[in-house]
Scaffold this active site. Structure first.
Site, PDB file in Angstrom:
ATOM      1  CG  ASP A  97      -1.821   1.194   1.505  1.00 18.20           C
ATOM      2  OD1 ASP A  97      -2.254   1.698   0.391  1.00 18.20           O
ATOM      3  OD2 ASP A  97      -1.801   1.851   2.373  1.00 18.20           O
ATOM      4  CB  SER A  98       0.303   4.589  -0.528  1.00 19.31           C
ATOM      5  OG  SER A  98      -0.879   4.772   0.536  1.00 19.31           O
ATOM      6  CB  CYS A 140      -3.125   0.578  -2.462  1.00 18.07           C
ATOM      7  SG  CYS A 140      -3.134   2.336  -2.749  1.00 18.07           S
ATOM      8  CD  GLU A 198       0.707   6.301   6.105  1.00 16.80           C
ATOM      9  OE1 GLU A 198       1.764   6.113   6.367  1.00 16.80           O
ATOM     10  OE2 GLU A 198      -0.128   5.540   5.875  1.00 16.80           O
ATOM     11  CB  CYS A 203      -9.115   4.849   0.728  1.00 17.91           C
ATOM     12  SG  CYS A 203      -7.597   5.399   1.090  1.00 17.91           S
ATOM     13  CG  HIS A 223      -4.654   4.772   4.583  1.00 17.86           C
ATOM     14  ND1 HIS A 223      -3.992   4.570   3.116  1.00 17.86           N
ATOM     15  CD2 HIS A 223      -3.418   5.306   4.886  1.00 17.86           C
ATOM     16  CE1 HIS A 223      -3.129   4.535   3.204  1.00 17.86           C
ATOM     17  NE2 HIS A 223      -2.406   5.099   4.545  1.00 17.86           N
TER      18      HIS A 223
HETATM   19  N1  DGL Z   1      -4.418   3.355   0.891  1.00 19.49           N
HETATM   20  C1  DGL Z   1      -4.600   3.731  -0.350  1.00 19.49           C
HETATM   21  C2  DGL Z   1      -6.050   3.460  -1.197  1.00 19.49           C
HETATM   22  O1  DGL Z   1      -6.598   2.808  -0.998  1.00 19.49           O
HETATM   23  C3  DGL Z   1      -3.934   5.070  -0.883  1.00 19.49           C
HETATM   24  C4  DGL Z   1      -4.230   6.155  -0.205  1.00 19.49           C
HETATM   25  C5  DGL Z   1      -3.355   7.360  -0.562  1.00 19.49           C
HETATM   26  O2  DGL Z   1      -2.051   6.984  -0.400  1.00 19.49           O
HETATM   27  O3  DGL Z   1      -3.630   8.506  -1.274  1.00 19.49           O
HETATM   28  O4  DGL Z   1      -6.366   4.373  -1.971  1.00 19.49           O
END
Ligand code: DGL
Length: 254
Positions: free
Chosen positions: A6-7, A69, A147, A179, A181
């Site tokens: 993931d990011s 992600c 984060e 997302c 997160h």
């Molecule tokens: N967690 C990621 C997603 O599902 C990335 C969020 C991000 O880095 O902007 O989109």
């Protein structure tokens, strides 16, 4: 070994669901937090990161990769599938269960700008928008909160309210978390949205899909596996918050 990336820490919300049904596998999780957020980055940039991370995960022994992600799935999974001879499991926007269960006829989708522009999301949306109204918002600042490990409290509530309230004002009774997160902010989202609103996270369905693919590919461990989850963490940035969130999903306190 299952590779996941993931990011940043968001993909741990997917790993949490995977561990419920595949607790005995070996995992390597990569957080690309030196380059987080992905939300506003170009598809080309995300594809380059996805290749670099895939190379790293393969070098560590991954034989299947979960792109945990939504933004990276939208930007890069087609490229990854063309370029590497292993299976990639991506995130699905959970528009279908939301649309089929809504009572108000309005669903809300929270996701990054990249996901909302992606062809996969637009195609799925196209299948349902004749039957339900689909309201969308970027969860502005949500990724940054997670984060930093800020998952509740005043700052989290105020940040979430700004993106969530417009969806509720439009009548949404289902909120799709588009997302990875965002599930870490689910308690805040649920509290602000009220008990009549159902929050939908696609991660359990993604975990079931991973299980199916692993069974059909013969990738399930035969040796019974370790007693505790066997998870290696790696990151392009600092590891502290990632490790703390991982501890919170593996110690049974979530
Ligand atoms: N967690 C990621 C997603 O599902 C990335 C969020 C991000 O880095 O902007 O989109």
């Amino acid at each position: 070994m299952i590779g996941i990336f993931d990011s940043g820490s968001g993909g741990l919300s997917v790993l949490r669901e995977i561990l419920r049904i595949l607790p005995k596998e070996r995992y390597i999780y990569f957080a690309d937090n030196a380059f987080c957020p992905y939300g506003e980055k170009t598809p080309t940039f995300i594809q380059d990161r996805a290749r670099t991370i895939t190379g790293f995960l393969l070098s560590k022994g991954a034989d299947i990769i979960v792109v945990a992600c939504n933004t990276a799935t939208a930007a890069a999974i087609t490229t990854l599938r063309k370029e590497y001879p292993i299976k990639f499991i991506g995130m699905e926007p959970a528009v279908k269960p939301a649309a089929l269960s809504s009572r108000t006829g309005v669903i809300g989708v929270l996701a990054t700008a990249g996901t909302l522009k992606g062809s996969k999301y637009l195609t799925t949306k196209g299948l349902y928008e004749d039957n339900v109204k689909i309201a969308e918002r970027v969860g502005k600042g949500f990724v940054e909160l997670v984060e930093r490990g800020v998952l509740d409290g005043h700052e989290a509530e105020e940040t979430v309210r700004l993106s969530l309230q417009p969806l509720l004002d439009e009548g949404a009774d289902r909120i799709v978390l588009g997302c990875t997160h965002y599930p870490f902010l689910k308690d805040v989202i649920q509290r602000l949205a009220g008990p009549q609103t159902r929050i939908i996270d696609p991660a359990p369905a993604v975990a079931r899909h991973l299980l199916d693919v692993m069974m059909s590919e013969g990738l399930i461990r035969e040796d019974g596996g370790p007693a505790l989850p066997d998870i290696t963490l790696a990151a392009s940035g600092e590891l502290d918050t990632v490790r703390r969130l991982l501890d919170s999903i593996t110690d049974g306190s979530d």
